[in-house]
Design a protein around this motif. Structure first.
Motif, PDB file in Angstrom:
ATOM      1  N   PHE A 142       0.851  -1.189   0.000  1.00  0.00           N
ATOM      2  CA  PHE A 142       0.000   0.000   0.000  1.00  0.00           C
ATOM      3  C   PHE A 142       0.884   1.235   0.000  1.00  0.00           C
ATOM      4  CE2 PHE A 142      -2.472  -3.361   1.793  1.00  0.00           C
ATOM      5  CZ  PHE A 142      -3.783  -3.133   1.397  1.00  0.00           C
ATOM      6  N   GLY A 143       0.422   2.273  -0.704  1.00  0.00           N
ATOM      7  CA  GLY A 143       1.170   3.515  -0.756  1.00  0.00           C
ATOM      8  C   GLY A 143       1.202   4.044  -2.173  1.00  0.00           C
ATOM      9  N   ALA A 144       2.022   5.065  -2.364  1.00  0.00           N
ATOM     10  CA  ALA A 144       2.075   5.710  -3.676  1.00  0.00           C
ATOM     11  C   ALA A 144       2.838   4.895  -4.689  1.00  0.00           C
ATOM     12  CB  ALA A 144       2.707   7.100  -3.538  1.00  0.00           C
ATOM     13  N   GLY A 145       3.879   4.167  -4.234  1.00  0.00           N
ATOM     14  CA  GLY A 145       4.706   3.415  -5.161  1.00  0.00           C
ATOM     15  C   GLY A 145       5.659   4.327  -5.904  1.00  0.00           C
ATOM     16  N   ASN A 176      -8.365 -20.480  -0.904  1.00  0.00           N
ATOM     17  CA  ASN A 176      -8.077 -21.514   0.090  1.00  0.00           C
ATOM     18  C   ASN A 176      -8.342 -22.870  -0.551  1.00  0.00           C
ATOM     19  OD1 ASN A 176      -7.871 -23.266   2.241  1.00  0.00           O
ATOM     20  ND2 ASN A 176      -9.572 -22.410   3.399  1.00  0.00           N
ATOM     21  N   PRO A 177      -7.304 -23.650  -0.870  1.00  0.00           N
ATOM     22  CA  PRO A 177      -7.500 -24.942  -1.530  1.00  0.00           C
ATOM     23  C   PRO A 177      -7.948 -26.056  -0.594  1.00  0.00           C
ATOM     24  CG  PRO A 177      -5.170 -24.590  -1.137  1.00  0.00           C
ATOM     25  CD  PRO A 177      -5.870 -23.342  -0.679  1.00  0.00           C
ATOM     26  N   GLY A 178      -8.063 -25.757   0.708  1.00  0.00           N
ATOM     27  CA  GLY A 178      -8.403 -26.784   1.684  1.00  0.00           C
ATOM     28  C   GLY A 178      -9.865 -27.194   1.637  1.00  0.00           C
ATOM     29  N   ASP A 179     -10.224 -28.121   2.522  1.00  0.00           N
ATOM     30  CA  ASP A 179     -11.588 -28.652   2.595  1.00  0.00           C
ATOM     31  C   ASP A 179     -12.461 -27.908   3.594  1.00  0.00           C
ATOM     32  OD1 ASP A 179     -11.023 -30.715   0.742  1.00  0.00           O
ATOM     33  OD2 ASP A 179     -10.079 -31.906   2.333  1.00  0.00           O
ATOM     34  N   VAL A 180     -11.859 -27.209   4.545  1.00  0.00           N
ATOM     35  CA  VAL A 180     -12.599 -26.458   5.551  1.00  0.00           C
ATOM     36  C   VAL A 180     -11.944 -25.091   5.711  1.00  0.00           C
ATOM     37  CG1 VAL A 180     -13.406 -28.495   6.804  1.00  0.00           C
ATOM     38  CG2 VAL A 180     -11.224 -27.459   7.424  1.00  0.00           C
ATOM     39  N   GLU A 181     -12.539 -24.257   6.550  1.00  0.00           N
ATOM     40  CA  GLU A 181     -11.998 -22.922   6.768  1.00  0.00           C
ATOM     41  C   GLU A 181     -10.600 -22.985   7.386  1.00  0.00           C
ATOM     42  OE1 GLU A 181     -13.957 -24.086  10.599  1.00  0.00           O
ATOM     43  OE2 GLU A 181     -14.427 -24.271   8.464  1.00  0.00           O
ATOM     44  N   ALA A 182      -9.789 -21.988   7.096  1.00  0.00           N
ATOM     45  CA  ALA A 182      -8.445 -21.873   7.671  1.00  0.00           C
ATOM     46  C   ALA A 182      -8.358 -20.555   8.426  1.00  0.00           C
ATOM     47  CB  ALA A 182      -7.385 -21.920   6.572  1.00  0.00           C
ATOM     48  N   TRP A 183      -7.609 -20.558   9.518  1.00  0.00           N
ATOM     49  CA  TRP A 183      -7.484 -19.365  10.348  1.00  0.00           C
ATOM     50  C   TRP A 183      -6.180 -18.655  10.022  1.00  0.00           C
ATOM     51  CZ3 TRP A 183     -11.542 -17.716  13.137  1.00  0.00           C
ATOM     52  CH2 TRP A 183     -12.574 -18.642  13.345  1.00  0.00           C
ATOM     53  N   PRO A 184      -6.262 -17.410   9.552  1.00  0.00           N
ATOM     54  CA  PRO A 184      -5.069 -16.731   9.046  1.00  0.00           C
ATOM     55  C   PRO A 184      -4.245 -16.034  10.115  1.00  0.00           C
ATOM     56  CG  PRO A 184      -6.987 -15.350   8.697  1.00  0.00           C
ATOM     57  CD  PRO A 184      -7.499 -16.638   9.315  1.00  0.00           C
ATOM     58  N   VAL A 185      -3.016 -15.736   9.742  1.00  0.00           N
ATOM     59  CA  VAL A 185      -2.129 -14.868  10.513  1.00  0.00           C
ATOM     60  C   VAL A 185      -1.854 -13.646   9.637  1.00  0.00           C
ATOM     61  CG1 VAL A 185       0.122 -14.599  11.603  1.00  0.00           C
ATOM     62  CG2 VAL A 185      -1.074 -16.796  11.757  1.00  0.00           C
ATOM     63  N   TRP A 186      -2.213 -12.472  10.139  1.00  0.00           N
ATOM     64  CA  TRP A 186      -1.999 -11.220   9.407  1.00  0.00           C
ATOM     65  C   TRP A 186      -0.744 -10.529   9.927  1.00  0.00           C
ATOM     66  CZ3 TRP A 186      -5.411  -9.910   5.503  1.00  0.00           C
ATOM     67  CH2 TRP A 186      -6.652 -10.538   5.503  1.00  0.00           C
ATOM     68  N   GLU A 187       0.059 -10.026   9.002  1.00  0.00           N
ATOM     69  CA  GLU A 187       1.206  -9.195   9.358  1.00  0.00           C
ATOM     70  C   GLU A 187       1.032  -7.829   8.709  1.00  0.00           C
ATOM     71  OE1 GLU A 187       4.877 -10.983   8.287  1.00  0.00           O
ATOM     72  OE2 GLU A 187       4.737 -12.602   9.762  1.00  0.00           O
ATOM     73  N   LEU A 188       1.044  -6.786   9.519  1.00  0.00           N
ATOM     74  CA  LEU A 188       0.890  -5.423   9.012  1.00  0.00           C
ATOM     75  C   LEU A 188       2.204  -4.685   9.219  1.00  0.00           C
ATOM     76  CD1 LEU A 188      -2.050  -6.328  10.466  1.00  0.00           C
ATOM     77  CD2 LEU A 188      -2.704  -4.172   9.410  1.00  0.00           C
ATOM     78  N   ASN A 272       5.527   3.621   2.308  1.00  0.00           N
ATOM     79  CA  ASN A 272       4.744   2.487   1.843  1.00  0.00           C
ATOM     80  C   ASN A 272       4.586   1.452   2.946  1.00  0.00           C
ATOM     81  OD1 ASN A 272       4.515   3.627  -0.698  1.00  0.00           O
ATOM     82  ND2 ASN A 272       6.306   2.557  -1.505  1.00  0.00           N
ATOM     83  N   ALA A 273       3.392   0.898   3.050  1.00  0.00           N
ATOM     84  CA  ALA A 273       3.085  -0.134   4.027  1.00  0.00           C
ATOM     85  C   ALA A 273       2.759  -1.432   3.295  1.00  0.00           C
ATOM     86  CB  ALA A 273       1.915   0.302   4.903  1.00  0.00           C
ATOM     87  N   ALA A 274       2.579  -2.505   4.055  1.00  0.00           N
ATOM     88  CA  ALA A 274       2.275  -3.800   3.444  1.00  0.00           C
ATOM     89  C   ALA A 274       1.441  -4.632   4.409  1.00  0.00           C
ATOM     90  CB  ALA A 274       3.550  -4.547   3.068  1.00  0.00           C
ATOM     91  N   VAL A 275       0.632  -5.520   3.826  1.00  0.00           N
ATOM     92  CA  VAL A 275      -0.146  -6.491   4.585  1.00  0.00           C
ATOM     93  C   VAL A 275       0.183  -7.874   4.039  1.00  0.00           C
ATOM     94  CG1 VAL A 275      -2.452  -7.335   5.163  1.00  0.00           C
ATOM     95  CG2 VAL A 275      -2.004  -4.870   5.092  1.00  0.00           C
ATOM     96  N   VAL A 276       0.516  -8.807   4.929  1.00  0.00           N
ATOM     97  CA  VAL A 276       0.839 -10.178   4.538  1.00  0.00           C
ATOM     98  C   VAL A 276      -0.171 -11.109   5.188  1.00  0.00           C
ATOM     99  CG1 VAL A 276       2.563 -12.017   4.566  1.00  0.00           C
ATOM    100  CG2 VAL A 276       3.290  -9.620   4.321  1.00  0.00           C
TER     101      VAL A 276
END
Length: 287
Positions: A142-145, A176-188, A272-276
């Protein structure tokens, strides 16, 4: 047959069970005025796995030593075992399980001999889902680039930089290629003044800008939001707890199987920021 330097050895035999869909526990209520019950919810229960193994030694001493090594490796007081299954040449899925029984032993002629033994090892996987050995990770900037045209450098050769997300509320597709929901880890990755993470069904995980105009996540700092059950932490890379900085009633939402459309809104500071987004897909079976 068993005369190469690879022996003694442990071989998985045919007849393994418990490697496909896990069992479910069903919860219901009874009504005094209606037949049967009313379904309320369901959850996958701990998985029971049985794996037949064949132990072969060169002589009596080697088979006894092999048994003792296996005893020690399976001891649940030392922790769980990781069972890995490979389908084809590359795809590997694994599950963590505790040894439960099966090595009690039998001296019958079809179960053991002077240099060999057969067991049906049983395990209990408290988490009943299979996981890939490597998870998935996606990054959005995220940002102007940087400017495409420069007054100080030549246009050619072209230099391709990382993509930059657009304005607030940018929609994105999460697969999500899995069979059920997956719980994410967000990095900001800062500098970030505020952010909003919105699920496809409208669940919101949000933090508003701090009073005074300071950055919520300063430049060079990384805020990690771990939504996994049993974790649920909001910490930066220096151990600072950000839980109180989230807006009221934060909703830690999962990534549903298939392709879903979510929304990420980030107000950046100066730079610039980022989200992973990272998660491990969960599968009902080893295949």
């Amino acid at each position: 047959m068993f005369d190469s330097n690879r022996w003694p050895a442990i071989i998985m035999g045919p007849g393994a069970t418990g490697l496909d869909m896990p069992a479910y526990g069903l919860f219901s209520d009874d009504s005094p005025n209606l037949d049967g019950s009313i379904f309320r919810s369901a959850r996958a229960t701990a998985r029971e796995i049985m794996i037949p193994v064949y132990l072969h030694g060169i002589d009596r001493q080697t088979i006894n030593a092999l048994k003792r090594k296996l005893f020690q490796a399976l001891n649940p007081k030392r922790g769980f075992c990781v069972l890995k299954f490979t389908e084809g040449s590359t795809r590997t899925r694994q599950i963590s399980a505790y040894y439960k029984g099966g090595m009690e032993g039998s001296e019958s002629t079809d179960a053991s001999g002077f240099t060999w033994a057969k067991y049906g090892l049983t395990f209990t996987a408290m988490d009943p889902w299979f996981y890939p050995s490597v998870g998935q990770s996606t990054r959005w900037d995220f940002g102007a680039g940087p400017s495409f045209l420069s007054t100080t450098t030549a246009l050619f050769p072209l230099k391709i930089t990382k993509g930059v997300m657009g304005g607030p509320g940018e929609s994105l597709i999460i697969s999500n290629p899995g069979d059920v929901e997956a719980w994410p880890v967000w990095e900001l990755h800062g500098p970030i003044k505020s952010f909003t993470l919105t699920s496809p069904t409208g669940e919101i995980l949000k933090a508003s800008p701090p009073a005074g105009g300071a950055d919520l996540v300063p430049t060079g700092r990384v805020l990690t939001i771990d939504t996994r059950p049993g974790k649920k932490t909001v910490l930066d890379d220096q151990g600072v707890n950000y839980w109180a900085k989230l807006d009221t009633n934060p909703q830690f939402w999962p990534v549903e199987p298939g392709d879903t459309q979510a929304s990420v809104s980030v107000v950046t500071g100066t730079g610039n920021a980022a989200v992973v987004l990272s998660f491990h897909p969960r599968y009902a079976s080893f295949v």
